[in-house]
Design a protein around this motif. Sequence first.
Motif, short mmCIF file in Angstrom:
data_model
loop_
_atom_site.label_atom_id
_atom_site.label_comp_id
_atom_site.label_asym_id
_atom_site.label_seq_id
_atom_site.Cartn_x
_atom_site.Cartn_y
_atom_site.Cartn_z
N ILE A 103 0.82 -1.51 -0.13
CA ILE A 103 0.58 -0.13 0.31
C ILE A 103 0.94 1.14 -0.53
O ILE A 103 1.74 1.24 0.92
N PRO A 104 1.35 1.94 -0.77
CA PRO A 104 1.48 3.43 -0.75
C PRO A 104 1.75 4.26 0.26
O PRO A 104 0.41 4.42 0.98
N ARG A 105 2.27 5.08 0.35
CA ARG A 105 2.41 5.37 1.80
C ARG A 105 0.92 6.63 1.75
O ARG A 105 1.26 7.75 2.73
N SER A 106 1.15 7.05 0.88
CA SER A 106 0.12 8.30 1.46
C SER A 106 -1.81 7.77 1.40
O SER A 106 -2.09 9.12 1.85
N ARG A 107 -1.27 6.17 1.24
CA ARG A 107 -3.14 6.57 1.54
C ARG A 107 -2.57 6.27 3.52
O ARG A 107 -3.73 6.34 3.74
N VAL A 108 -1.48 6.32 3.46
CA VAL A 108 -1.59 6.44 5.33
C VAL A 108 -2.26 8.22 6.03
O VAL A 108 -3.03 7.46 6.29
N ASP A 109 -1.70 8.60 4.68
CA ASP A 109 -1.52 10.01 5.52
C ASP A 109 -3.61 10.00 5.07
O ASP A 109 -3.95 10.90 5.70
N GLU A 110 -3.52 9.44 3.75
CA GLU A 110 -5.23 9.86 3.66
C GLU A 110 -5.85 9.40 4.74
O GLU A 110 -6.97 9.97 4.98
N VAL A 111 -5.56 8.42 5.29
CA VAL A 111 -6.98 7.45 6.62
C VAL A 111 -6.82 7.84 7.90
O VAL A 111 -7.63 8.03 8.55
N ILE A 112 -5.63 8.97 7.87
CA ILE A 112 -5.50 9.66 9.25
C ILE A 112 -6.18 10.31 8.95
O ILE A 112 -6.55 10.98 10.09
N ASP A 113 -6.04 11.61 7.58
CA ASP A 113 -7.27 12.98 8.14
C ASP A 113 -8.42 11.40 7.86
O ASP A 113 -9.27 12.78 8.66
N VAL A 114 -9.24 10.51 7.44
CA VAL A 114 -10.43 10.25 7.68
C VAL A 114 -10.53 10.07 8.57
O VAL A 114 -11.81 10.27 9.36
N VAL A 115 -9.53 9.63 9.85
CA VAL A 115 -9.71 9.49 11.08
C VAL A 115 -9.92 10.31 12.28
O VAL A 115 -9.79 10.31 13.23
N GLY A 116 -9.36 11.54 11.94
CA GLY A 116 -8.67 12.32 12.61
C GLY A 116 -7.86 12.29 13.59
O GLY A 116 -7.82 13.16 14.64
N LEU A 117 -7.11 11.87 13.34
CA LEU A 117 -5.44 11.71 13.95
C LEU A 117 -4.09 12.57 13.36
O LEU A 117 -3.28 12.42 14.23
N ARG A 118 -4.89 12.90 12.89
CA ARG A 118 -3.20 13.95 11.90
C ARG A 118 -3.04 14.75 13.53
O ARG A 118 -1.50 14.54 13.37
N GLU A 119 -2.78 15.69 14.12
CA GLU A 119 -3.02 16.22 15.34
C GLU A 119 -1.78 15.44 16.46
O GLU A 119 -0.73 15.79 16.87
N VAL A 120 -1.96 14.09 16.12
CA VAL A 120 -1.88 12.85 17.33
C VAL A 120 -0.58 12.03 15.92
O VAL A 120 -0.24 10.95 17.06
N ALA A 121 -0.52 12.18 15.14
CA ALA A 121 -0.30 11.11 14.25
C ALA A 121 1.17 10.52 14.37
O ALA A 121 1.46 9.61 14.05
N ARG A 122 1.98 11.64 15.38
CA ARG A 122 3.81 11.42 15.18
C ARG A 122 3.81 11.39 16.93
O ARG A 122 4.66 10.92 17.94
N LYS A 123 2.81 10.80 17.76
CA LYS A 123 2.76 10.24 18.34
C LYS A 123 2.36 8.80 19.29
O LYS A 123 2.14 8.15 18.47
N ARG A 124 3.26 8.03 20.05
CA ARG A 124 2.95 6.97 20.37
C ARG A 124 1.26 6.61 21.08
O ARG A 124 1.14 6.24 21.57
#
Length: 333
Positions: A103-124
Motif C-alpha cells: 500500500i502506498p505511503r500516500s494512503r497512510v496520510d489519507e486514512v489518518i485524515d479520514v479518522v481525525g488523527l492528524r494532530e497525534v499521528a506522530r505520538k506513540r
Amino acid sequence: MIEARSLTKRYGAKTAVADLSFTVRPGIVTGFLGPNGAGKSTTMRMILGLDRPSSGSVTVNGKAYAEHTAPLHEVGALLEAKAIHTGRTAYNHLLALAATTGIPRSRVDEVIDVVGLREVARKRAGGFSLGMGQRLGIASALLGDPDTLILDEPVNGLDPEGILWIRNLLKDLASEGRTVFVSSHLMSEMALTAEHLIVIGQGRLIADTSVAEFISRASSGSVKVRSPHAARLRELLAGPDVTVSSAEEGTLTVAGLTSDRIGTIAAENQITLFELAPKEASLEEAFMELTNDAVEYRAPASGTGTAKPVAAPATGSNTGSETDSNPDVEVTA
C-alpha cells in the motif's frame, strides 16, 4: 459479500457457534447482535481465518479469507483496537502495515485524515485513549481501501462527536457499495446506523431481517391516542375485536385498529386529536424480548449479588460461554 454456511465451532465439548448460516450483502450496514457469550466474536474470528470452523464454511467475496492474495485490500477488520505496537507512533503503525501489503505511503496520510488523527499521528500509540485507539484501529481497517469491513464495537470509547462521525462513515462506505458488518451492544446507535440485522443467541441464528421488521415483531400493534374528547372517542371505537384502555385522562391505548382507521373515525365525528401514534418497540426492547431465552449471564432481579449462568438448553449445544474455552473473546461479570 460475506457468506456463512452451516458454520459451527466447538471447543471440546462446548459449542460456541452451531450451524450458523447467513449472508451479509453489500450496499447496506448490517448489524451483528447477540448477548455476551452468543458467539459473535468467534464468528467474526472464523470469517477472518483466525479460528478454523469445526464444520461448515465462510467466504468473503467468494473466497475463504486465507485464499485472498491481498486480504487487506479485500477485508478491513477491527476486532481489538489496542492490538497495536505501543511503542510505535500512529503514523508508523500504519506505515508498517502499508509497507508489508504493498500500500502506498500516500494512503497512510489519507486514512489518518479520514479518522481525525492528524494532530497525534506522530505520538506513540501506547499513550492513546480508548477513543483514539478506536480511531487508529478504524484507520487500519480502511488502509487497504477494502470492499468489505468487519468492525467489532467501533464506537467503544468514542465521544458524541466521534459516534456521529463513525455512524456517517459507515453509511457512506455502504452507499459506495461496500459490505459493512458491525457488531455492537449499543442498541440506540445500531438503530440509527444499520438497515439489516443478524441476531444470534447461544451460537444459533435468532433473526436475519431488516431493522424495521425486527422491531415490528416485538411491537404490540397498539395505538396511542390523545384527545380532549377521549371518552366519546372510546365509545365510537368499541367493537368485538377492539381493546381500548386508558392510563390517564384524555389518553387512550387502542389495540385492534390501525392509526388510519382511528383517525378516520375521529374525523367523521369531528373529534379533535392531539396525538395519534402507533406504539412501536425500540430496538433495545425488541432485542431484549427476542433474545431473552438466549441470555447466558443474567444479573439477579434485585440488582445485587453475583451474576450466574443461565442453564443451557437441553440440546447440549453451547453448553457454556464461548469464553470458557476461547481466551480471545470478551468476558462479562
